[in-house]
Design a protein around this motif. Structure first.
Motif, mmCIF file in Angstrom:
data_model
loop_
_atom_site.group_PDB
_atom_site.id
_atom_site.type_symbol
_atom_site.label_atom_id
_atom_site.label_comp_id
_atom_site.label_asym_id
_atom_site.label_seq_id
_atom_site.Cartn_x
_atom_site.Cartn_y
_atom_site.Cartn_z
ATOM 1 N N ASN A 1 22.831 -6.476 -5.268
ATOM 2 C CA ASN A 1 23.391 -5.191 -5.708
ATOM 3 C C ASN A 1 22.467 -4.506 -6.706
ATOM 4 N N ALA A 2 21.890 -5.266 -7.620
ATOM 5 C CA ALA A 2 20.972 -4.676 -8.601
ATOM 6 C C ALA A 2 19.731 -4.106 -7.911
ATOM 7 N N LEU A 3 19.194 -4.841 -6.931
ATOM 8 C CA LEU A 3 18.038 -4.339 -6.190
ATOM 9 C C LEU A 3 18.401 -3.088 -5.388
ATOM 10 N N MET A 4 19.582 -3.059 -4.796
ATOM 11 C CA MET A 4 20.015 -1.877 -4.056
ATOM 12 C C MET A 4 20.171 -0.684 -4.985
ATOM 13 N N ASN A 5 20.756 -0.897 -6.147
ATOM 14 C CA ASN A 5 20.899 0.196 -7.103
ATOM 15 C C ASN A 5 19.544 0.724 -7.540
ATOM 16 N N LYS B 1 18.211 2.921 -4.778
ATOM 17 C CA LYS B 1 18.883 4.231 -4.824
ATOM 18 C C LYS B 1 18.323 5.090 -5.951
ATOM 19 N N ARG B 2 18.008 4.473 -7.070
ATOM 20 C CA ARG B 2 17.412 5.221 -8.185
ATOM 21 C C ARG B 2 16.031 5.755 -7.794
ATOM 22 N N LEU B 3 15.262 4.937 -7.069
ATOM 23 C CA LEU B 3 13.908 5.332 -6.666
ATOM 24 C C LEU B 3 13.901 6.323 -5.504
ATOM 25 N N ALA B 4 14.979 6.388 -4.748
ATOM 26 C CA ALA B 4 15.084 7.293 -3.595
ATOM 27 C C ALA B 4 16.390 8.081 -3.698
ATOM 28 N N PRO B 5 16.514 8.944 -4.713
ATOM 29 C CA PRO B 5 17.793 9.615 -4.959
ATOM 30 C C PRO B 5 18.219 10.591 -3.866
ATOM 31 N N ALA B 6 17.306 11.007 -2.997
ATOM 32 C CA ALA B 6 17.668 11.928 -1.916
ATOM 33 C C ALA B 6 18.335 11.206 -0.747
ATOM 34 N N ALA C 1 0.807 -1.226 0.000
ATOM 35 C CA ALA C 1 0.000 0.000 0.000
ATOM 36 C C ALA C 1 0.839 1.274 0.000
ATOM 37 N N ASN C 2 2.067 1.216 0.538
ATOM 38 C CA ASN C 2 2.811 2.456 0.758
ATOM 39 C C ASN C 2 4.208 2.516 0.163
ATOM 40 N N ALA C 3 4.680 1.442 -0.428
ATOM 41 C CA ALA C 3 6.060 1.430 -0.924
ATOM 42 C C ALA C 3 6.094 1.056 -2.403
ATOM 43 N N LYS C 4 7.173 1.457 -3.038
ATOM 44 C CA LYS C 4 7.469 0.939 -4.372
ATOM 45 C C LYS C 4 8.214 -0.365 -4.141
ATOM 46 N N ILE C 5 7.799 -1.393 -4.858
ATOM 47 C CA ILE C 5 8.425 -2.704 -4.714
ATOM 48 C C ILE C 5 8.948 -3.128 -6.080
ATOM 49 N N THR D 1 11.825 -3.127 -1.086
ATOM 50 C CA THR D 1 10.729 -2.184 -0.861
ATOM 51 C C THR D 1 11.337 -0.851 -0.434
ATOM 52 N N ILE D 2 10.824 0.228 -1.006
ATOM 53 C CA ILE D 2 11.294 1.566 -0.643
ATOM 54 C C ILE D 2 10.096 2.505 -0.630
ATOM 55 N N ASP D 3 9.922 3.245 0.460
ATOM 56 C CA ASP D 3 8.754 4.124 0.531
ATOM 57 C C ASP D 3 9.110 5.545 0.085
ATOM 58 N N ALA D 4 8.133 6.422 0.093
ATOM 59 C CA ALA D 4 8.307 7.788 -0.408
ATOM 60 C C ALA D 4 9.307 8.591 0.417
ATOM 61 N N ASP D 5 9.530 8.187 1.663
ATOM 62 C CA ASP D 5 10.498 8.874 2.519
ATOM 63 C C ASP D 5 11.896 8.292 2.396
#
Length: 152
Positions: free
Chosen positions: A96-100, A103-108, A55-59, A73-77
């Motif tokens: 490593n690919a999932l981590m990259n 990082k792309r989805l949460a560039p801040a 419901a709340n994260a990009k997966i 999973t990475i959320d908007a924050d």
């Protein structure tokens, strides 16, 4: 068992991935903490997966030969709640690919909590540029955790 040399692809999570993602979560956490009965936790995890993470994260999932072999999973924050890789692929390129992708989805920047006794995960995050940013207690398990952060 799937070969680490076979190509994998990353793609967005789809509702049809639910059962495979939950099974993968169970297998990987059971391997990490064999004394804990993760089969008994599946109903709780399914509810949390659907109501909180989906419901709340990009997966993003990693797929190989038509099977799910990892997800992140990475959320908007920029909070990374789960990075799960099939144990047969530990030490390979999938994490490593999932981590990259996270990082792309949460560039801040990204924050996460990792159990202090999960040395394998702590080493992985450190290799991927995460730094120790505090200590705490996991509110669900009661285990001590490290807060780690990645900043671009």
């Amino acid at each position: 068992m799937l070969s680490q040399t076979e190509a994998f692809k990353l793609r967005p999570y789809a509702p049809a991935d639910e059962d495979a993602a939950i099974a993968l979560w169970q297998v990987t956490w059971q391997r990490t903490y064999p004394a804990i009965d993760f089969a008994a936790r599946v109903p709780w995890w399914r509810k949390r997966w659907c109501n909180e993470l989906v419901a709340n994260a990009k997966i993003t999932v990693a797929e190989q030969s038509g099977g799910l072999v990892g997800f992140v999973t990475i959320d908007a924050d920029g909070y990374l709640d789960q990075l799960v890789v099939e144990p047969a692929h530990w030490g390979g390129d999938i994490a490593n690919a999932l981590m990259n992708e996270a990082k792309r989805l949460a560039p801040a920047g990204i924050t996460l909590l990792v159990n202090t006794d999960n040395a394998r995960a702590i080493r992985f995050y450190a290799r991927n540029g995460f730094a120790h940013a505090g200590d705490g207690i996991n509110p669900t398990s009661g285990r001590p955790v490290l807060k780690m952060e990645w900043k671009p």
